[in-house]
Design a protein around this motif. Structure first.
Motif, short mmCIF file in Angstrom:
data_model
loop_
_atom_site.label_atom_id
_atom_site.label_comp_id
_atom_site.label_asym_id
_atom_site.label_seq_id
_atom_site.Cartn_x
_atom_site.Cartn_y
_atom_site.Cartn_z
N PHE A 84 0.84 -1.09 0.28
CA PHE A 84 -0.11 0.11 0.01
C PHE A 84 0.93 1.29 0.09
O PHE A 84 0.66 2.02 -0.69
CB PHE A 84 -0.99 -0.03 1.07
CG PHE A 84 -1.74 1.26 1.29
CD1 PHE A 84 -2.99 1.21 0.66
CD2 PHE A 84 -1.36 2.16 2.01
CE1 PHE A 84 -4.08 2.22 0.56
CE2 PHE A 84 -2.17 3.41 2.01
CZ PHE A 84 -3.47 3.27 1.44
N LEU A 85 1.86 0.99 0.79
CA LEU A 85 2.76 2.49 0.89
C LEU A 85 3.47 2.69 -0.49
O LEU A 85 3.69 3.94 -0.73
CB LEU A 85 3.84 2.32 1.86
CG LEU A 85 3.26 2.12 3.68
CD1 LEU A 85 4.29 1.85 4.40
CD2 LEU A 85 2.56 3.50 3.81
N ILE A 88 0.01 3.02 -3.47
CA ILE A 88 -0.85 3.96 -3.27
C ILE A 88 -0.21 5.30 -2.90
O ILE A 88 -0.44 6.46 -3.24
CB ILE A 88 -1.96 3.80 -2.14
CG1 ILE A 88 -2.55 2.42 -2.75
CG2 ILE A 88 -3.13 4.62 -2.41
CD1 ILE A 88 -3.43 2.19 -4.00
N LEU A 89 0.56 5.28 -1.91
CA LEU A 89 1.38 6.52 -1.49
C LEU A 89 2.65 7.04 -2.34
O LEU A 89 3.29 8.02 -1.80
CB LEU A 89 1.50 6.43 -0.04
CG LEU A 89 0.32 6.58 0.93
CD1 LEU A 89 0.91 6.69 2.28
CD2 LEU A 89 -0.43 7.54 0.49
N GLY A 90 3.18 5.94 -3.07
CA GLY A 90 4.16 6.47 -4.06
C GLY A 90 5.52 6.29 -3.15
O GLY A 90 6.63 7.03 -3.45
N MET A 91 5.50 5.56 -2.08
CA MET A 91 6.85 5.62 -1.43
C MET A 91 7.85 4.44 -2.17
O MET A 91 7.33 3.85 -2.96
CB MET A 91 6.67 5.12 0.26
CG MET A 91 6.08 6.11 0.92
SD MET A 91 5.53 5.69 2.64
CE MET A 91 7.24 5.66 3.45
N VAL A 111 -9.24 -2.09 7.95
CA VAL A 111 -8.45 -1.31 7.01
C VAL A 111 -7.78 -2.20 6.02
O VAL A 111 -7.47 -1.63 4.85
CB VAL A 111 -7.48 -0.36 8.01
CG1 VAL A 111 -6.42 0.19 7.12
CG2 VAL A 111 -8.20 0.57 8.56
N ARG A 114 -9.93 -3.32 3.21
CA ARG A 114 -9.96 -2.25 2.11
C ARG A 114 -8.79 -1.95 1.52
O ARG A 114 -8.80 -1.61 0.10
CB ARG A 114 -10.44 -0.97 3.03
CG ARG A 114 -12.08 -1.22 3.68
CD ARG A 114 -12.34 0.17 4.38
NE ARG A 114 -13.47 0.57 3.73
CZ ARG A 114 -14.67 0.33 4.43
NH1 ARG A 114 -14.62 -0.36 5.48
NH2 ARG A 114 -15.76 0.91 3.80
N MET A 115 -7.61 -1.92 2.11
CA MET A 115 -6.32 -1.53 1.49
C MET A 115 -6.08 -2.82 0.20
O MET A 115 -5.99 -2.59 -0.86
CB MET A 115 -5.03 -1.72 2.50
CG MET A 115 -5.10 -0.52 3.07
SD MET A 115 -3.45 -0.51 4.24
CE MET A 115 -3.36 1.09 4.85
N LEU A 118 -8.42 -2.19 -2.72
CA LEU A 118 -7.85 -0.94 -3.35
C LEU A 118 -6.46 -1.59 -4.25
O LEU A 118 -6.28 -1.18 -5.27
CB LEU A 118 -7.45 0.09 -2.58
CG LEU A 118 -7.27 1.47 -2.95
CD1 LEU A 118 -8.71 1.86 -3.45
CD2 LEU A 118 -6.88 2.42 -1.63
#
Lengths: 218, 218
Positions: A84-85, A88-91, A111, A114-115, A118
């Motif tokens: 996810f990081l 989705i967050l572009g790390m 959570v 849901r992740m 996604l």
DNA sequence: TGGCTCCTTTTGGTTAGTCAAAAGTTTACT
DNA sequence: AGTAAACTTTTGACTAACCAAAAGGAGCCA
């Protein structure tokens, strides 16, 4: 309630022996957890009392069914958070591990669900490690070490076992990304090297390095 | 390292008195934190030793500049996480608080920055509370209680002070959502009621209920 | 001024997790 | 078999955070 310390002990036991077959030495566990052997011993004793591990004093420790189950879910949380990081967050691949290490103990199942959605129910994390399902199943792939491939094989990179930043950078710079498909051009056991072609570019690797890269037949 | 317990004490002190002007009573702090007064006293003493609060025994406790600063950042993390859970993961207004309560202590500044970006640098969270900036500034709005509005006023709903689930549901069902613009149709102090129009629909509220809704002039 | 109530602080005890160092086991080598 | 090295376990002590209950102000009212 189960503390994050306990979760970490269980998780590391799982990572040291995913099938939970071997007896893990107290000292080995202590080392990966960065605690003294004495601390590990005493925690192992309380884990054994809760039925999460089986402890044979002086011989080692092994997860029970129950302990392994908990561990698998921690690992699931960890890997979904990592993915996810990154996605989705572009790390960055390299910087998400420590973050996930913290988050894995506090994110709720809701959570995570849901992740997972996604992300499109991924089966493997950015390191190529499998993500356990909500039921605790671990998706298996038949991976092979790049060092065992033969000339002419066509494979896809599935996992890079070496977490060393310099190695990861080298791999990245040479197009050896997760999922990249490569062809084995030459293999020279005497010279201890293997030559592969990825995206038109030829790269020569020592067999030791190739032994850290796992591939999947395509 | 600063523990999540300490962060919680600082955060609650901030929420009880955002300007950090008043002396907060030990018992009041203990109540919101669900600990005994004795526990609060001893933690207050250690916080005072670290220079995070000012403690006048038997009179109360107040955040110092330094303590307030830390508290503001915890609140920032909390509110960004909440908004993230609602807007990106599609969770419910009601269920995000507890989750954020946990996450606020472990998410890194890097992750917060990225969430903030993804959310478009919001200034207020789903409850209408302001989100402090990375520098610790708190965006102010000039809000007014709906119960003080006059006939003909045109306003936007900015904050719902009542966290009660039934009240939130009633508000939602009647189109009283954050940001919704409404017009005050009638106001009757004798009948203790106020009639508003939102999206064509007329709703009558008692002034007590209207006192829980804050609005912004448009 | 005393006494009463309410609140705060102090005291003593608990739990989870840790470390350092002493004591005990296993293994491996001669 | 005997001993040293390597490892594990035990012991004693520490910290952060908590609670229950006893002791100590502060304010108020007569």
């Amino acid at each position: 309630m189960i503390s994050s310390t306990v979760e970490n002990y269980l998780k590391e036991l799982f990572l040291l022996d995913p099938r939970s077959e071997k007896q893990i030495a107290t000292g080995e566990l202590a080392k990966v957890l960065c605690v003294t052997p004495g601390s590990a011993t005493s925690m192992i004793k309380t884990l054994a009392q809760s039925g999460l591990v089986e402890h044979r004093p002086h011989y080692g420790v092994k997860l029970t069914e129950q302990g392994r189950n908990l561990a698998v879910h921690v690992v699931r949380r960890h890997r979904i958070v990592e993915l996810f990081l990154v996605n989705i967050l572009g790390m960055d691949w390299g910087e998400v591990h420590d973050e996930a290490e913290q988050l894995e103990h506090v994110v709720s199942d809701d959570v995570i669900t849901r992740m997972d959605e996604l992300l499109g129910h991924p089966t493997h994390d950015p390191h190529g490690d499998p993500i356990p399902t909500p039921e605790g199943e671990i998706p298996e792939r038949s991976l092979q070490l790049l060092s065992f491939c033969n000339e002419g094989d066509n494979v896809a990179i599935a996992r890079i076992g070496n977490q060393d930043a310099a190695f990861l950078k080298f791999a990245e710079d040479n197009g050896l990304l997760l999922g990249a498909s490569i062809e084995i051009k030459h293999r020279n056991d005497i010279a201890d090297s293997i030559t592969i072609q990825s995206q038109g570019k030829e790269v020569v690797l020592g067999l030791a390095a190739a032994g850290r890269i796992e591939v999947e037949d395509v």
